[in-house]
Design a protein around this motif. Structure first.
Motif, PDB file in Angstrom:
ATOM      1  N   UNK A 107       0.843  -1.191   0.000  1.00  0.00           N
ATOM      2  CA  UNK A 107       0.000   0.000   0.000  1.00  0.00           C
ATOM      3  C   UNK A 107       0.876   1.238   0.000  1.00  0.00           C
ATOM      4  N   UNK A 108       0.338   2.332  -0.485  1.00  0.00           N
ATOM      5  CA  UNK A 108       1.058   3.598  -0.529  1.00  0.00           C
ATOM      6  C   UNK A 108       0.916   4.291   0.818  1.00  0.00           C
ATOM      7  N   UNK A 109       2.035   4.735   1.355  1.00  0.00           N
ATOM      8  CA  UNK A 109       2.039   5.372   2.672  1.00  0.00           C
ATOM      9  C   UNK A 109       2.866   6.641   2.579  1.00  0.00           C
ATOM     10  N   UNK A 160       3.924   9.728  11.776  1.00  0.00           N
ATOM     11  CA  UNK A 160       4.690   9.820  10.528  1.00  0.00           C
ATOM     12  C   UNK A 160       3.831  10.285   9.356  1.00  0.00           C
ATOM     13  N   UNK A 161       2.597   9.865   9.304  1.00  0.00           N
ATOM     14  CA  UNK A 161       1.744  10.220   8.168  1.00  0.00           C
ATOM     15  C   UNK A 161       1.068  11.577   8.351  1.00  0.00           C
ATOM     16  N   UNK A 162       1.266  12.233   9.502  1.00  0.00           N
ATOM     17  CA  UNK A 162       0.628  13.521   9.732  1.00  0.00           C
ATOM     18  C   UNK A 162       1.609  14.686   9.795  1.00  0.00           C
ATOM     19  N   UNK A 163       2.840  14.429  10.220  1.00  0.00           N
ATOM     20  CA  UNK A 163       3.797  15.526  10.357  1.00  0.00           C
ATOM     21  C   UNK A 163       3.439  16.414  11.522  1.00  0.00           C
ATOM     22  N   UNK A 164       3.828  17.675  11.424  1.00  0.00           N
ATOM     23  CA  UNK A 164       3.525  18.609  12.486  1.00  0.00           C
ATOM     24  C   UNK A 164       4.373  19.857  12.376  1.00  0.00           C
ATOM     25  N   UNK A 165       4.150  20.836  13.250  1.00  0.00           N
ATOM     26  CA  UNK A 165       4.905  22.088  13.179  1.00  0.00           C
ATOM     27  C   UNK A 165       6.311  21.935  13.773  1.00  0.00           C
ATOM     28  N   UNK A 166       7.257  22.559  13.128  1.00  0.00           N
ATOM     29  CA  UNK A 166       8.634  22.596  13.611  1.00  0.00           C
ATOM     30  C   UNK A 166       8.694  23.505  14.839  1.00  0.00           C
ATOM     31  N   UNK A 210       9.399  -5.170  22.732  1.00  0.00           N
ATOM     32  CA  UNK A 210       8.068  -5.427  22.169  1.00  0.00           C
ATOM     33  C   UNK A 210       7.435  -4.138  21.638  1.00  0.00           C
ATOM     34  N   UNK A 211       7.461  -3.076  22.451  1.00  0.00           N
ATOM     35  CA  UNK A 211       6.831  -1.813  22.047  1.00  0.00           C
ATOM     36  C   UNK A 211       7.511  -1.221  20.819  1.00  0.00           C
ATOM     37  N   UNK A 212       8.833  -1.182  20.830  1.00  0.00           N
ATOM     38  CA  UNK A 212       9.567  -0.571  19.717  1.00  0.00           C
ATOM     39  C   UNK A 212       9.371  -1.383  18.440  1.00  0.00           C
ATOM     40  N   UNK A 213       9.421  -2.692  18.545  1.00  0.00           N
ATOM     41  CA  UNK A 213       9.217  -3.546  17.360  1.00  0.00           C
ATOM     42  C   UNK A 213       7.842  -3.294  16.747  1.00  0.00           C
ATOM     43  N   UNK A 214       6.823  -3.258  17.567  1.00  0.00           N
ATOM     44  CA  UNK A 214       5.470  -3.006  17.064  1.00  0.00           C
ATOM     45  C   UNK A 214       5.351  -1.609  16.461  1.00  0.00           C
ATOM     46  N   UNK A 215       5.965  -0.623  17.102  1.00  0.00           N
ATOM     47  CA  UNK A 215       5.901   0.748  16.594  1.00  0.00           C
ATOM     48  C   UNK A 215       6.628   0.901  15.263  1.00  0.00           C
ATOM     49  N   UNK A 216       7.769   0.271  15.118  1.00  0.00           N
ATOM     50  CA  UNK A 216       8.521   0.353  13.857  1.00  0.00           C
ATOM     51  C   UNK A 216       7.713  -0.271  12.728  1.00  0.00           C
ATOM     52  N   UNK A 217       7.097  -1.406  12.995  1.00  0.00           N
ATOM     53  CA  UNK A 217       6.300  -2.080  11.965  1.00  0.00           C
ATOM     54  C   UNK A 217       5.110  -1.241  11.516  1.00  0.00           C
ATOM     55  N   UNK A 218       4.617  -0.356  12.387  1.00  0.00           N
ATOM     56  CA  UNK A 218       3.453   0.485  12.071  1.00  0.00           C
ATOM     57  C   UNK A 218       3.843   1.921  11.713  1.00  0.00           C
ATOM     58  N   UNK A 219       5.146   2.175  11.552  1.00  0.00           N
ATOM     59  CA  UNK A 219       5.648   3.520  11.243  1.00  0.00           C
ATOM     60  C   UNK A 219       5.273   4.531  12.329  1.00  0.00           C
ATOM     61  N   UNK A 220       5.233   4.112  13.559  1.00  0.00           N
ATOM     62  CA  UNK A 220       4.927   5.000  14.687  1.00  0.00           C
ATOM     63  C   UNK A 220       6.248   5.380  15.377  1.00  0.00           C
ATOM     64  N   UNK A 221       7.028   6.155  14.673  1.00  0.00           N
ATOM     65  CA  UNK A 221       8.356   6.484  15.166  1.00  0.00           C
ATOM     66  C   UNK A 221       8.308   7.394  16.387  1.00  0.00           C
ATOM     67  N   UNK A 222       7.263   8.207  16.493  1.00  0.00           N
ATOM     68  CA  UNK A 222       7.152   9.086  17.661  1.00  0.00           C
ATOM     69  C   UNK A 222       6.936   8.281  18.938  1.00  0.00           C
ATOM     70  N   UNK A 223       6.085   7.276  18.899  1.00  0.00           N
ATOM     71  CA  UNK A 223       5.861   6.466  20.088  1.00  0.00           C
ATOM     72  C   UNK A 223       7.015   5.495  20.318  1.00  0.00           C
ATOM     73  N   UNK A 224       7.704   5.121  19.249  1.00  0.00           N
ATOM     74  CA  UNK A 224       8.913   4.308  19.383  1.00  0.00           C
ATOM     75  C   UNK A 224       9.956   5.064  20.201  1.00  0.00           C
ATOM     76  N   UNK A 225      10.159   6.337  19.857  1.00  0.00           N
ATOM     77  CA  UNK A 225      11.123   7.150  20.595  1.00  0.00           C
ATOM     78  C   UNK A 225      10.665   7.400  22.022  1.00  0.00           C
ATOM     79  N   UNK A 226       9.377   7.565  22.228  1.00  0.00           N
ATOM     80  CA  UNK A 226       8.860   7.739  23.594  1.00  0.00           C
ATOM     81  C   UNK A 226       9.176   6.503  24.434  1.00  0.00           C
ATOM     82  N   UNK A 227       9.020   5.318  23.842  1.00  0.00           N
ATOM     83  CA  UNK A 227       9.340   4.080  24.558  1.00  0.00           C
ATOM     84  C   UNK A 227      10.831   4.017  24.889  1.00  0.00           C
TER      85      UNK A 227
END
Length: 194
Positions: free
Chosen positions: A2-4, A49-55, A103-120
């Motif tokens: 799929x396109x992401x 990752x798919x939403x971005x945000x303000x610098x 576990x948390x980081x692996x799941x977050x990486x697979x879902x492109x949730x880099x912000x929550x990966x870093x929080x973990x």
């Protein structure tokens, strides 16, 4: 399959960056002062990752502080001499944090949730910092926990993790190592306070 698409990084005013608005941020300036790893980690931490945000020029300052804490934690404890037999409770806490983070980081990486990966990873760094005065520091379990931190952080902060990996005495690149795997038995808490 799929396109992401990644999201857009907005200017500090919350608007799309544009020369005409005068809100363009040059990341090269931040790379020169804070380092490429800090900028990469900040962009990953900025939001979904798919939403971005303000610098935010103030918000980015937290990332190098955290990376400096990782640097200090690794270098100051890697070659520490164990103070004796580690307390069973400290060892259990260390293993639980380590495997829960994997576990948390692996799941977050697979879902492109880099912000929550870093929080973990930030939570894990804090937990290791809390255990730094415990009897587990300097043990094989501690070194495995530190290795786990570096392996999980490597995709986002490749430069600092490579340097720390080498300083810890490992022969081959951190980027050629297998991704850590968690064990379910370490995820279960033996007691729960209600």
């Amino acid at each position: 399959t799929r396109l992401f698409h990644q999201g857009i990084i907005l200017g500090e005013d919350g608007e799309k960056m544009s020369k005409s608005r005068g809100n363009v941020v040059n990341p090269d300036d931040y790379v020169q002062t804070l380092g490429a790893d800090a900028v990469r980690a900040y962009l990953a931490f900025l939001g979904p990752w798919d939403q971005g945000g303000p610098w935010s020029s103030r918000g980015i300052q937290g990332i190098p502080r955290w990376l400096n804490r990782v640097w200090s934690l690794v270098l100051e404890t890697w070659n520490a001499t164990p103070t004796g037999e580690p307390a069973e409770n400290d060892l259990r806490t260390l293993r639980r944090w380590q495997h829960r983070t994997i576990k948390r980081v692996t799941e977050d990486v697979e879902r492109f949730r880099f912000n929550t990966m870093l929080a973990a990873l930030m939570e894990y760094t804090n937990a290791l910092g809390d255990l730094r005065s415990a009897s587990v520091v300097g043990t094989q379990a501690w070194r495995e926990a530190i290795d786990t931190l570096l392996l999980l952080l490597a995709p986002i902060a490749p430069h600092i993790t490579e340097e720390l990996w080498e300083r810890c005495g490992h022969e081959f690149s951190v980027h050629t190592q297998a991704w850590p795997e968690y064990e379910e038995r370490f995820l279960v808490e033996e007691t729960k306070e209600i």
